[in-house]
Scaffold this motif. Structure first.
Motif, PDB file in Angstrom:
ATOM      1  N   THR A 113     100.088  52.285 -11.701  1.00  0.00           N
ATOM      2  CA  THR A 113     100.462  52.316 -13.120  1.00  0.00           C
ATOM      3  C   THR A 113     100.228  53.674 -13.771  1.00  0.00           C
ATOM      4  O   THR A 113     100.857  53.982 -14.774  1.00  0.00           O
ATOM      5  CB  THR A 113      99.675  51.248 -13.895  1.00  0.00           C
ATOM      6  N   LEU A 114      99.336  54.469 -13.217  1.00  0.00           N
ATOM      7  CA  LEU A 114      98.994  55.753 -13.818  1.00  0.00           C
ATOM      8  C   LEU A 114      99.481  56.902 -12.944  1.00  0.00           C
ATOM      9  O   LEU A 114      99.674  56.747 -11.739  1.00  0.00           O
ATOM     10  CB  LEU A 114      97.473  55.870 -14.000  1.00  0.00           C
ATOM     11  N   ILE A 115      99.683  58.049 -13.585  1.00  0.00           N
ATOM     12  CA  ILE A 115     100.073  59.254 -12.851  1.00  0.00           C
ATOM     13  C   ILE A 115      98.831  59.877 -12.232  1.00  0.00           C
ATOM     14  O   ILE A 115      97.873  60.200 -12.932  1.00  0.00           O
ATOM     15  CB  ILE A 115     100.757  60.261 -13.796  1.00  0.00           C
ATOM     16  N   LYS A 116      98.839  60.020 -10.913  1.00  0.00           N
ATOM     17  CA  LYS A 116      97.744  60.658 -10.205  1.00  0.00           C
ATOM     18  C   LYS A 116      98.293  61.834  -9.402  1.00  0.00           C
ATOM     19  O   LYS A 116      99.217  61.669  -8.601  1.00  0.00           O
ATOM     20  CB  LYS A 116      97.046  59.663  -9.261  1.00  0.00           C
ATOM     21  N   LEU A 117      97.741  63.004  -9.652  1.00  0.00           N
ATOM     22  CA  LEU A 117      98.167  64.192  -8.912  1.00  0.00           C
ATOM     23  C   LEU A 117      97.478  64.161  -7.558  1.00  0.00           C
ATOM     24  O   LEU A 117      96.292  64.471  -7.437  1.00  0.00           O
ATOM     25  CB  LEU A 117      97.807  65.454  -9.701  1.00  0.00           C
ATOM     26  N   ASN A 118      98.242  63.754  -6.529  1.00  0.00           N
ATOM     27  CA  ASN A 118      97.619  63.420  -5.247  1.00  0.00           C
ATOM     28  C   ASN A 118      98.246  64.096  -4.040  1.00  0.00           C
ATOM     29  O   ASN A 118      97.921  63.764  -2.899  1.00  0.00           O
ATOM     30  CB  ASN A 118      97.653  61.903  -5.048  1.00  0.00           C
ATOM     31  N   SER A 119      99.158  65.035  -4.258  1.00  0.00           N
ATOM     32  CA  SER A 119      99.756  65.761  -3.129  1.00  0.00           C
ATOM     33  C   SER A 119     100.199  67.127  -3.623  1.00  0.00           C
ATOM     34  O   SER A 119     100.047  67.458  -4.806  1.00  0.00           O
ATOM     35  CB  SER A 119     100.949  64.976  -2.549  1.00  0.00           C
ATOM     36  N   ILE A 120     100.759  67.901  -2.716  1.00  0.00           N
ATOM     37  CA  ILE A 120     101.234  69.237  -3.090  1.00  0.00           C
ATOM     38  C   ILE A 120     102.415  69.596  -2.198  1.00  0.00           C
ATOM     39  O   ILE A 120     102.553  69.078  -1.083  1.00  0.00           O
ATOM     40  CB  ILE A 120     100.108  70.284  -2.951  1.00  0.00           C
ATOM     41  N   GLY A 121     103.276  70.474  -2.712  1.00  0.00           N
ATOM     42  CA  GLY A 121     104.404  70.947  -1.894  1.00  0.00           C
ATOM     43  C   GLY A 121     105.719  70.368  -2.357  1.00  0.00           C
ATOM     44  O   GLY A 121     106.188  70.621  -3.459  1.00  0.00           O
TER      45      GLY A 121
END
Length: 971
Positions: A289-297
């Motif tokens: 439900t929430l935005i989680k900054l969990n990766s890159i690229g």
């Protein structure tokens, strides 16, 4: 009933079987080496000498093949033998005793004394001195000459990192941290900026004293030294294994250690920021439900040379394996490559051009081969892992493809000389006899395309949309060879296919890869599951679906800014990326400082009028067309900004021309946001080929037309068209340019009448329309496409076309330029011939609605929004997220100077900007552009007399102006 029971039973059995199979597959799928591939592709066809890569290979092969070993010569930058341009010698800067600061123009010559002649590599020790936040560009000379084409432009990266830790908005969503420069002293080998040449450059140096010259092209650069060293070969992994055994290195017996990829310590581009992935419940961390900054690229990490660096701690010295949870699903049918470094060094040869194959989901991949995992020896302590985008085998293929595009475009221009852009389908132009070796040249390009196609299949193991593009071109070239008489009938398709090859260059150059986390572990460690079970994924997706019903998306990204005294409502009609950036800037600086919160709403441009009429409009509207502020002011719907005491101070941020459309009855009703004006773009390569010179005046334009038309090439002048339901048609910018250059005034007699038929107006209208009637300029044309193909090697258009060409047409990179628009000659009071270069602009502005009861707070917001600092930050953030295609055309003068234009580009833009004049808005003025276009169409289509026609239509414009003035109670 029995049939229904049987069907239900079968469905249940199939479903249970599927769930069990899914669970077993995930549980027993422990092979993390199966995705590793060692891909080598032999190019069966030799590229032409004009090829970018072949040009470098020719240089290397033309020199004696001598490679002196164990040589290293350090030359300090302050020991230069010659220098041009401004410079500074800095002492003890960032812990370096002495260094040389070079600026955006000039050269520095460094003497190098070589004991043994042969090939060497050059390493530059530098610091990315603060500038305009774009990559640093330099040209390299060896003994006074640029040795090969790739040395014309060497890129030195800046380093970026998150300004702060990831924080949350008041709903709990992660907010993307700003990427700011984090410069460090670093060293890099001089290498190819495009990535087509995989290894650092080999420079041939004579015995004795040599000179290495570094010429500035873009951005300042702080240099400590250059190191000229022998070319060494990386050890293979087998050699490293033998070394491990000889040193008696042992496997580390430690629990697995996670390195979250979004926590990168350093990147080479502000676009490499943390991402939110919601495609899997197993992404760490994850929330449905929430935005989680969990990766890159992802798509942001695909340009050759872009590097991400992570830092990690090693508890115990020993041998470790490295695994990572990655996703490569964006480059369909492709393999993407990365150069992998540990503590700044490539551990062994296999880490160069390491391949990541296409798989349609997240996967766990251990660095190694299909048969064994690679072991890395790491001492206890802090280490760095870096991954840099490499083109691998695609570098040579893209270079060859660029060569094919150039040759096919050249053939097209030669065909145009005889056929023109619209050939007669019933005429035999005898192209085979007229154009030297036409079929032989088609055959040569066909062979190279077939070789490229086969190489792409060898790399990916299958056909894809990339090979489909090649199939189409190959089919057409075969058709041309079979029936050469039909060539002229398929020219439009031929040009379209060449453009498709240009698109293929973009596709092959993009090497996207997304990473969730790294794992440092021993060979016997049990790795975590990388894929969600069926029910786990179903439950995750169901909760994400439910969240769409109650999540307030307009508030996503808004953070708690502390105490606020007032809240204003701001509407804007732009993209979601722009809104997110603005939201972030507001929460970081405006709201905390002013104690005014902003309720941002992304709305349709058509919503403002009905909302205002109903009394439910916003306090502030951004991104409004030039015609909106005054048109609303006539109806008492916008508030006069000039009534604020500090308006004159704020007005000085902009050119006076930007305010002309916002002035009405002595007041100003808008603040400029963007302002774009006309520039003249031209193809430098075609002008050199045909020995043409860009015109300086309209007289020279006319003189050049026969030279262009001799080769059936075209000159572009824009003719705006009404699009969709838009009522307002702007006055033609080229006519307006010529009109202003001849002392024209759009409106005379206190803005009560049109000025088109006064002074030289009729003569200018006749001259402008003659470009289309007498010289056959195209009325409608896709300038970008025709400029790209070379059919239209010169044209006048708004300067933000630069953004489009930079990204849209990589195959003509470095083969075009822009300069000021043609001018009109006149004699000054001293009898000296001068040139006037007035032109017009287009833009957007910000307004305060009259119905707002928070005008002071709204004015504070507009002052903040149009300030230099905010405009620069917004522009750089935009370019950081979307790349050069999103370069922001700010109207703020100081902000424009701080955006990443080169000195040469900026000087041309500023020179033309000084000449820009605005077009005023008056009651009934919407008829001006419309009737100007009607007059032009009548002259064009019915050969009407230009001077009589413009006179007749001026009367219609005047009638509409008079009608509207009566409606608004004006004199």
């Amino acid at each position: 009933m029995k049939k229904i029971h049987i069907i239900i039973l079968v469905v249940c059995i199939v479903f249970i079987g599927f769930v069990v199979t899914d669970a077993l597959t995930i549980a027993f799928d422990k092979d993390t080496l199966k995705y590793n591939q060692n891909i080598t592709v032999e190019q069966s066809r030799e590229a032409s000498d004009e090829s970018y890569v072949k040009n470098y290979k020719n240089y290397v092969e033309s020199k004696p093949q001598q490679f002196p070993q164990n040589k290293e010569i350090t030359v300090y930058a302050t020991d230069f033998s010659h220098i041009e341009g401004d410079y500074e010698i800095l002492n003890d800067y960032q812990n370096v005793d002495q260094s040389l600061l070079t600026f955006e123009t000039g050269k520095v010559v460094l003497p190098v004394d070589i004991e043994s002649e042969g090939f060497y590599r050059v390493k530059l020790n530098y610091y990315a001195y603060p500038g305009k936040s774009s990559a640093i560009e330099r040209r390299i000379y060896i003994n006074g000459e640029v040795p090969f084409d790739a040395a014309e432009r060497v890129v030195l990266h800046r380093y970026y990192g998150s300004e702060e830790v990831i924080y949350q908005d008041y709903l709990g969503n992660d907010i993307r941290p700003s990427q700011i420069e984090k410069p460090i002293w670093t060293n890099t080998y001089l290498k190819d900026a495009l990535g087509y040449i995989n290894e650092p450059f080999n420079f041939y140096l004579e015995a004795g004293e040599n000179e290495i010259t570094i010429e500035s092209l873009r951005e300042p650069l702080l240099i400590e030294s250059i190191v000229v060293e022998s070319i060494s070969t990386l050890k293979t992994y087998e050699e490293m294994k033998s070394f491990y055994q000889s040193e008696n290195y042992q496997l580390a017996n430690q629990p697995i250690q996670f390195i979250q990829a979004e926590d990168a310590v350093r990147t080479t581009s502000p676009t490499l920021y943390p991402l939110n992935d919601r495609t899997s419940a197993k992404t760490m961390p994850s929330d449905p439900t929430l935005i989680k900054l969990n990766s890159i690229g992802g798509t942001n990490w695909g340009i050759a040379g872009d590097k991400i660096t992570w830092e990690f701690e090693v508890p115990t010295s020993g041998l470790y394996e490295i695994s990572m949870r990655v996703k490569q699903r964006l480059a369909n049918g492709m393999v993407v490559y990365r150069d992998i470094y540990i503590d700044g060094e490539m551990p062994f040869k296999e880490m160069q051009n390491y391949a990541f194959t296409y798989v349609n989901d997240w996967r766990m991949q251990t660095l190694g081969t299909n048969d064994e995992a690679f072991l890395f020896y790491l001492e206890a302590g802090t280490h760095e892992l870096s991954m840099e985008v490499s083109l691998g085998v695609y570098g040579q293929l893209i270079s060859d493809l660029q060569d094919v595009i150039n040759n096919l475009n050249k053939i097209y221009r030669e065909i145009l000389i005889y056929t023109g852009p619209s050939p007669d389908p019933f005429r035999d132009y005898e192209l085979v006899n007229r154009i030297p070796n036409l079929l032989g040249r088609f055959t040569e390009e066909l062979g190279l395309l077939e070789a490229i196609r086969q190489s792409l299949i060898d790399v990916s193991g299958s056909r894809s949309e990339k090979t489909g593009i090649l199939d189409t071109v190959i089919f057409q070239l075969n058709d041309f060879l079979r029936t050469p008489r039909e060539i002229q009938n398929n020219l439009s398709t031929y040009v379209s296919n060449i453009s498709s090859l240009g698109t293929l260059v973009i596709l092959l150059s993009s090497q996207p890869l997304e990473i969730d986390y790294f794992i440092l572990h021993n060979p016997d460690a049990t790795l975590p599951e990388y894929k969600a079970h069926f029910f786990e994924g179903l439950w995750y997706g169901f909760r994400a679906f439910l969240a769409t019903f109650y999540t307030d998306y307009s508030s996503v990204g808004r953070r708690d800014t502390g105490e606020v005294n007032e809240t204003i409502e701001v509407w804007l009609s732009v993209g979601q990326d722009q809104v997110n950036i603005l939201r972030k800037l507001i929460d970081e600086s405006f709201a905390p400082q002013s104690k005014i919160q902003v309720d941002l709403k992304l709305v349709s441009a058509a919503s403002l009028l009905p909302a205002t009429l109903s009394g439910k409009g916003p306090d502030v509207a951004l991104g409004q067309a030039d015609s909106t502020p005054v048109n609303y002011a006539m109806r008492n719907a916008t508030y006069p900004l000039s009534s604020f005491d500090d308006f004159d101070e704020i007005k000085s941020r902009f050119m006076d021309s930007a305010f002309v459309p916002y002035q009405y009855q002595g007041e100003y009703y808008g603040l400029p946001e963007q302002q774009v004006f006309l520039m003249m773009f031209y193809r430098t390569d075609i002008f050199e080929e045909f020995e043409l010179t860009p015109p300086n005046t309209w007289r020279e334009v006319i003189e050049m037309i026969p030279s262009l038309q001799k080769y059936n090439l075209e000159f572009y002048l824009p003719v705006p068209l009404t699009q969709g339901a838009a009522v307002t048609l702007p006055a033609n910018p080229v006519f307006s340019t010529m009109f202003y250059q001849n002392d024209g005034q759009f409106y005379i007699n206190d803005d009560k009448e049109s000025g088109f038929n006064s002074g030289l107006g009729p003569q200018v209208f006749e001259q402008w329309s003659s470009f289309y009637t007498n010289y056959s300029f195209p009325v409608e044309a896709n300038f970008n496409n025709r400029f790209r193909s070379g059919q239209m090697p010169i044209g006048i258009t708004y300067y933000n076309t630069y953004n489009t060409l930079s990204v849209f047409a990589p195959e003509i990179r470095g083969k075009w330029n822009f300069i000021a628009v043609p001018g009109t000659e006149y004699e000054d009071e001293f009898g000296v011939t001068q040139i006037r270069r007035e032109t017009v602009s287009s833009g957007t502005g910000a307004i305060i609605l009259n119905q707002s009861d928070k005008k002071e707070e709204s004015w504070e917001f507009l002052k903040w929004w149009t300030s230099t600092e905010t405009q620069v930050r917004f522009g750089r953030e935009m370019e950081g997220i979307l790349g050069a295609a999103a370069r922001y055309p700010t109207a703020n003068i100081e902000a424009m100077e701080q955006l990443p234009w080169t000195i040469d580009e900026l000087s041309k833009l500023k020179e033309q900007w000084e000449w820009v004049r605005g077009i005023p808005e008056v009651p009934g003025g919407y008829m001006t552009g419309r009737h100007l276009d009607n007059a032009f169409r009548l002259v064009l289509n019915e050969a009407a007399n230009p001077r009589e026609t413009i006179y007749d239509y001026v009367q219609m414009i005047n009638e509409e102006i008079a009608k509207k003035r009566r409606e608004f109670g004006l004199d």
